[in-house]
Design an enzyme around this catalytic site. Sequence first.
Site: not given
Ligand code: GH3
Ligand code: MG
Ligand code: MG
Length: 299
Positions: A178, A186, A191, A221
């Site tokens: 992860d 982002n 994004h 992610e």
């Molecule tokens: P942590 O270290 O705790 O994992 O923090 P984090 O910010 O990685 O975790 P969190 O689950 O809070 O946020 C995940 C982010 O990933 C939020 C979302 O906008 C982003 N995300 C998810 N799928 C995609 C995608 O397909 N493209 C992009 N650009 N961002 C994505």
């Molecule tokens: Mg994460």
């Molecule tokens: Mg995650």
Amino acid sequence: MRRILIADDDMTSRAVLATVLRKIGYDPVEVEDGDSAFRIMTEEDSPSIAVLDWVMPGMDGLDVVKAVREVKGDLPPYIIMLTSRGEKSDVVLGLDGGANDYVSKPFDTGELRARIEVGRRMIEMHRALVQSKEALEYQASHDSLTGLLNRGATIKRLEEELAHGHSRSGDLVVAVLDIDHFKNVNDTYGHQTGDDVLMELSRQMDRSCCGRGVVGRMGGEEFLAILRFPHPDEARPFLDQLRNSIGSSPMDTRSGPVSISVSVGACVAVEGQGLDRLLGLADSALYRAKDLGRNRVEW
Ligand code: GH3
Ligand code: MG
Ligand code: MG
Ligand code: MG
């Protein structure tokens, strides 16, 4: 040029046919017996259309049709039987045996040409169907952004690995990866740059893991690596090295190089362990890795 097979033991008939076919843009491959016809029709890249005489030395035309149908069930050639046996019962026998069409000798060149064109259209249609089926299967099992296996296909792969766990050599290891604080990427770069990071990271992980197993995108992610190691001691250094290389070489994106790190929760599969339990353990390890400060592998 489009290759087409002509099998006929009558040299004159063969020559006439070959001339007609050349005139309409085909490249005729000529043979004079059924065994040669069968060999060519079952080769790789064999002609997709064949005109077969019925009565020939060795395998006759009907034998060839039946044998070819057995071997090339997936992408069968279009077969036109060419014969002086014009009885209706023969027609039925030929078509039931697997021929697509039937022309009586002496043949009318115009009619034969038209029937070959029908065959060509059928082959093209069949190819297009096979291709769109393959494309649909690919779309259904792959993530459109990264090209990795999607969640469903990744879980299916893990189920297969668990089912064959005892028969395959080496330790089965699953690792959930992860991205750390990906939300920040982002928020900082937008994004689309986040998407670039996901694509670049996927390429890197795919390259690193391809000799040992697969990586799939579980969503957002988060990724799952399903790996096999001939020796149990190899798994830890491998994942440490993977995590380290991700953290130490910035990802190429439209906004320039972007540094990220990943946290990893890993687990060695134990015999008889269910999929949910295994994923649960890897997930708990991931939470620990996050709790302990991120950018690390926990088991
Ligand atoms: P942590 O270290 O705790 O994992 O923090 P984090 O910010 O990685 O975790 P969190 O689950 O809070 O946020 C995940 C982010 O990933 C939020 C979302 O906008 C982003 N995300 C998810 N799928 C995609 C995608 O397909 N493209 C992009 N650009 N961002 C994505
Ligand atoms: Mg994460
Ligand atoms: Mg995650
Ligand atoms: Mg003959």
